[in-house]
Design a protein around this motif. Structure first.
Motif, PDB file in Angstrom:
ATOM      1  N   UNK A 135     138.479  23.711 -16.961  1.00 42.70           N
ATOM      2  CA  UNK A 135     139.201  23.502 -18.217  1.00 42.70           C
ATOM      3  C   UNK A 135     140.358  22.523 -18.042  1.00 42.70           C
ATOM      4  N   UNK A 136     141.005  22.594 -16.873  1.00 40.13           N
ATOM      5  CA  UNK A 136     142.166  21.739 -16.624  1.00 40.13           C
ATOM      6  C   UNK A 136     141.793  20.280 -16.417  1.00 40.13           C
ATOM      7  N   UNK A 137     140.511  20.005 -16.162  1.00 36.07           N
ATOM      8  CA  UNK A 137     140.094  18.627 -15.892  1.00 36.07           C
ATOM      9  C   UNK A 137     139.363  17.996 -17.072  1.00 36.07           C
ATOM     10  N   UNK A 138     139.534  18.540 -18.260  1.00 38.91           N
ATOM     11  CA  UNK A 138     138.840  18.008 -19.429  1.00 38.91           C
ATOM     12  C   UNK A 138     139.304  16.597 -19.790  1.00 38.91           C
ATOM     13  N   UNK A 139     140.460  16.187 -19.279  1.00 43.02           N
ATOM     14  CA  UNK A 139     140.943  14.823 -19.528  1.00 43.02           C
ATOM     15  C   UNK A 139     140.512  13.850 -18.437  1.00 43.02           C
ATOM     16  N   UNK A 140     139.845  14.340 -17.416  1.00 43.45           N
ATOM     17  CA  UNK A 140     139.296  13.481 -16.376  1.00 43.45           C
ATOM     18  C   UNK A 140     137.888  13.058 -16.763  1.00 43.45           C
ATOM     19  N   UNK A 141     137.322  12.060 -16.075  1.00 46.16           N
ATOM     20  CA  UNK A 141     135.925  11.705 -16.339  1.00 46.16           C
ATOM     21  C   UNK A 141     135.011  12.932 -16.264  1.00 46.16           C
ATOM     22  N   UNK A 142     133.990  12.962 -17.084  1.00 46.74           N
ATOM     23  CA  UNK A 142     133.158  14.151 -17.273  1.00 46.74           C
ATOM     24  C   UNK A 142     132.527  14.653 -15.977  1.00 46.74           C
ATOM     25  N   UNK A 143     132.272  13.762 -15.030  1.00 44.89           N
ATOM     26  CA  UNK A 143     131.624  14.173 -13.785  1.00 44.89           C
ATOM     27  C   UNK A 143     132.418  15.256 -13.073  1.00 44.89           C
ATOM     28  N   UNK A 179     122.862  21.466  -6.493  1.00 39.47           N
ATOM     29  CA  UNK A 179     123.087  20.561  -7.620  1.00 39.47           C
ATOM     30  C   UNK A 179     124.489  19.981  -7.578  1.00 39.47           C
ATOM     31  N   UNK A 180     125.503  20.849  -7.354  1.00 37.79           N
ATOM     32  CA  UNK A 180     126.851  20.270  -7.319  1.00 37.79           C
ATOM     33  C   UNK A 180     127.109  19.529  -6.009  1.00 37.79           C
ATOM     34  N   UNK A 181     126.351  19.852  -4.952  1.00 34.71           N
ATOM     35  CA  UNK A 181     126.451  19.041  -3.731  1.00 34.71           C
ATOM     36  C   UNK A 181     125.926  17.627  -3.993  1.00 34.71           C
ATOM     37  N   UNK A 182     124.828  17.523  -4.769  1.00 36.70           N
ATOM     38  CA  UNK A 182     124.279  16.215  -5.122  1.00 36.70           C
ATOM     39  C   UNK A 182     125.273  15.417  -5.961  1.00 36.70           C
ATOM     40  N   UNK A 183     125.952  16.108  -6.891  1.00 37.15           N
ATOM     41  CA  UNK A 183     126.979  15.440  -7.686  1.00 37.15           C
ATOM     42  C   UNK A 183     128.128  14.990  -6.794  1.00 37.15           C
ATOM     43  N   UNK A 202     129.565   4.886 -12.771  1.00 39.01           N
ATOM     44  CA  UNK A 202     129.916   5.543 -14.045  1.00 39.01           C
ATOM     45  C   UNK A 202     130.115   7.039 -13.845  1.00 39.01           C
ATOM     46  N   UNK A 203     131.213   7.565 -14.373  1.00 37.16           N
ATOM     47  CA  UNK A 203     131.531   8.986 -14.222  1.00 37.16           C
ATOM     48  C   UNK A 203     131.536   9.737 -15.542  1.00 37.16           C
ATOM     49  N   UNK A 204     131.266   9.048 -16.626  1.00 36.39           N
ATOM     50  CA  UNK A 204     131.233   9.721 -17.925  1.00 36.39           C
ATOM     51  C   UNK A 204     132.612   9.738 -18.587  1.00 36.39           C
ATOM     52  N   UNK A 205     132.613   9.836 -19.892  1.00 37.37           N
ATOM     53  CA  UNK A 205     133.857   9.860 -20.644  1.00 37.37           C
ATOM     54  C   UNK A 205     134.478  11.257 -20.606  1.00 37.37           C
ATOM     55  N   UNK A 206     135.803  11.326 -20.621  1.00 35.86           N
ATOM     56  CA  UNK A 206     136.460  12.638 -20.657  1.00 35.86           C
ATOM     57  C   UNK A 206     136.104  13.417 -21.932  1.00 35.86           C
ATOM     58  N   UNK A 207     136.080  14.717 -21.811  1.00 36.49           N
ATOM     59  CA  UNK A 207     135.824  15.556 -22.983  1.00 36.49           C
ATOM     60  C   UNK A 207     136.995  15.465 -23.962  1.00 36.49           C
ATOM     61  N   UNK A 208     138.208  15.476 -23.414  1.00 37.98           N
ATOM     62  CA  UNK A 208     139.409  15.357 -24.225  1.00 37.98           C
ATOM     63  C   UNK A 208     140.057  14.003 -23.969  1.00 37.98           C
TER      64      UNK A 208
END
Length: 210
Positions: A135-143, A179-183, A202-208
């Motif tokens: 939840x605290x990382x919702x402003x970081x890239x989505x990955x 799966x999260x090791x692959x990420x 590319x890491x994806x756009x932040x949720x927030x």
């Protein structure tokens, strides 16, 4: 008239990298990945159930230590959020290693009949904290948010598997760990590409958005 010498004298000097610079993720991410792979292989049954301590050498000597070093590095260069993440996972991996060693060697005075409840306590506590990180990382890239959400999901699956004594559910948790090791591998390629002068992945756009 401005001469070449005048222009040179007014040019800003090139920044010189100091001893406290760089990207702590270059240590933190690969050491996280190797511990995750070892844990996932244990959960899916690559080693017998009684060999629960099989990944502890990697988890303590490489992953826990690597996360701690990365946290110190991040704190030293003022990256507070990064230091918080790596410091938190240093605590997770080191405490996991101590839990396994403590239960298998009887260090903590936990009777055999309370071993399951002790593991449930550990998994519940860390599932809450990792979910909070997601939840605290919702402003970081989505990955990054996806990474922490997967870790929290794996902890919940292993918690249920432990309480129900289900090898099948534990194996499912192991595949989520893979799966999260692959990420994590993807994130390592990202930071290494940037560190070697390339473009990040590319890491994806932040949720927030800020």
């Amino acid at each position: 008239m401005t001469t070449d010498q005048d222009r040179t004298s007014h040019r800003k000097p090139e920044p010189v990298p100091g001893p406290l610079s760089g990207d702590p993720a270059l240590i933190g991410v690969p050491t996280f990945v190797v511990g995750s792979i070892a844990l996932g292989m244990t959960l899916v049954g690559f080693v017998p159930p009684e060999a629960v301590g099989a990944p502890v050498a990697i988890i303590l000597a490489a992953t826990g230590t690597g996360q701690f070093v990365a946290a110190l590095w991040a704190a030293a260069i003022g990256q507070s959020a990064v230091a918080s993440i790596f410091g938190t996972f240093s605590g997770f991996w080191l405490s996991y290693g101590l839990l396994v060693l403590g239960l298998t060697h009887g260090w903590f005075g936990v009777p055999d009949g309370s071993a399951t409840a002790t593991q449930a306590l550990f998994l519940t506590s860390w599932a809450v904290v990792v979910a909070l990180l997601a939840l605290a990382t919702l402003r970081l890239p989505a990955a990054y948010t996806v990474l922490f959400a997967l870790i929290a999901a794996a902890l919940v699956l292993v918690l249920v598997a432990t309480v129900q004594d289900s090898a099948q559910l534990k194996a499912v948790g192991g595949f989520v760990v893979f799966t999260f090791a692959a990420l994590g591998c993807y994130l390592f390629l990202h930071v290494m590409s940037e560190a070697t002068g390339g473009r990040g992945l590319p890491l994806g756009k932040p949720v927030l958005r800020s």
